[in-house]
Write an enzyme that holds these catalytic residues in place. Structure first.
Site, PDB file in Angstrom:
ATOM      1  N   GLY A  83       2.231   2.410  -4.339  1.00  0.00           N
ATOM      2  CA  GLY A  83       2.699   3.396  -5.297  1.00  0.00           C
ATOM      3  C   GLY A  83       3.910   2.963  -6.110  1.00  0.00           C
ATOM      4  O   GLY A  83       4.713   3.794  -6.523  1.00  0.00           O
TER       5      GLY A  83
ATOM      6  N   SER B  65       0.801  -0.504  -8.032  1.00  0.00           N
ATOM      7  CA  SER B  65       0.788   0.953  -8.149  1.00  0.00           C
ATOM      8  C   SER B  65      -0.301   1.577  -7.270  1.00  0.00           C
ATOM      9  O   SER B  65      -0.294   2.784  -7.041  1.00  0.00           O
ATOM     10  CB  SER B  65       0.582   1.372  -9.606  1.00  0.00           C
ATOM     11  OG  SER B  65      -0.635   0.858 -10.098  1.00  0.00           O
ATOM     12  N   CYS B  66      -1.208   0.753  -6.757  1.00  0.00           N
ATOM     13  CA  CYS B  66      -2.274   1.238  -5.872  1.00  0.00           C
ATOM     14  C   CYS B  66      -1.690   1.704  -4.542  1.00  0.00           C
ATOM     15  O   CYS B  66      -0.540   1.422  -4.209  1.00  0.00           O
ATOM     16  CB  CYS B  66      -3.289   0.139  -5.606  1.00  0.00           C
ATOM     17  SG  CYS B  66      -4.189  -0.408  -7.054  1.00  0.00           S
ATOM     18  N   ILE B  67      -2.519   2.374  -3.768  1.00  0.00           N
ATOM     19  CA  ILE B  67      -2.129   2.862  -2.445  1.00  0.00           C
ATOM     20  C   ILE B  67      -3.083   2.310  -1.406  1.00  0.00           C
ATOM     21  O   ILE B  67      -4.276   2.180  -1.641  1.00  0.00           O
ATOM     22  CB  ILE B  67      -2.175   4.406  -2.383  1.00  0.00           C
ATOM     23  CG1 ILE B  67      -1.033   5.014  -3.169  1.00  0.00           C
ATOM     24  CG2 ILE B  67      -2.169   4.928  -0.946  1.00  0.00           C
ATOM     25  CD1 ILE B  67       0.342   4.860  -2.555  1.00  0.00           C
TER      26      ILE B  67
END
Length: 185
Positions: free
Chosen positions: A102, A39-41
């Site tokens: 994401g 989910s990180c960018i």
């Protein structure tokens, strides 16, 4: 450090990992920046004219004013990456960005990945920094390899998330093991 064979073509590359809450900037033609995202960018930016680029990896879009100076939050991670590129000789008006990550990685926190991605895209638009490529959303984790000198990026996605049901435990109201089962201590 690991090695990537023939990527980018013509370079003998070294992998430099960028983990959660970090950023790296390089003008070394033999360096490939690499990270793994759920989910990180990760925003990768580069100035192709001077051959300098960098990558950040942030966990959450924002943390409010009290936590704004942490690299795990988008605004701070973006500012540090841009400032690092400018200190390394990049020109702000030549910077180009690529945005990755994401994903929807957990049913309990489905909003985090899309919110992170939207933050990055909005931030770059507000700062008039062009996004020339993106691979965001979905339900798969990604490994991103970025060659900061040329701006080349390679994304490898895992298979989509699979929700696994917890194992079924048979009802046993007595709490004693069945007579036909061995008990191990």
């Amino acid at each position: 450090m690991g090695h990537l064979q023939n990527w980018p073509i013509g370079y003998s590359t070294r992998i430099v990992s960028v983990i959660q809450g970090e950023f790296q900037v390089s003008r070394d033609a033999e360096v490939v920046l690499s990270t793994v995202l759920g989910s990180c960018i990760s925003v990768c930016m580069y100035d192709r004219e001077v051959g300098v680029g960098g990558m950040n990896h942030y966990l959450l879009a924002d943390g409010g004013e009290a936590k704004a100076n942490s690299l795990k939050y988008g605004a701070h991670a973006m500012e540090l990456l841009i400032n690092g590129l400018l200190r390394a000789g990049a020109s702000r008006n030549r910077l180009e960005a690529k945005v990755f990550g994401g994903s929807l990685m957990s049913g309990r926190f489905d909003y985090i990945g899309p919110r992170n991605a939207q933050f990055a895209l909005d931030y770059l638009e507000d700062e008039n920094l062009p996004v020339v490529a993106k691979d965001v959303g979905g339900a798969a984790a990604r490994r991103v390899n970025f060659h900061p000198v040329t701006g080349q990026a390679r994304v490898i996605q895992t298979q989509a998330r699979v929700d696994v049901a917890p194992p079924q435990v048979p009802d046993n109201p007595t709490g004693k093991p069945p007579a036909d089962r061995a008990v191990l201590f």
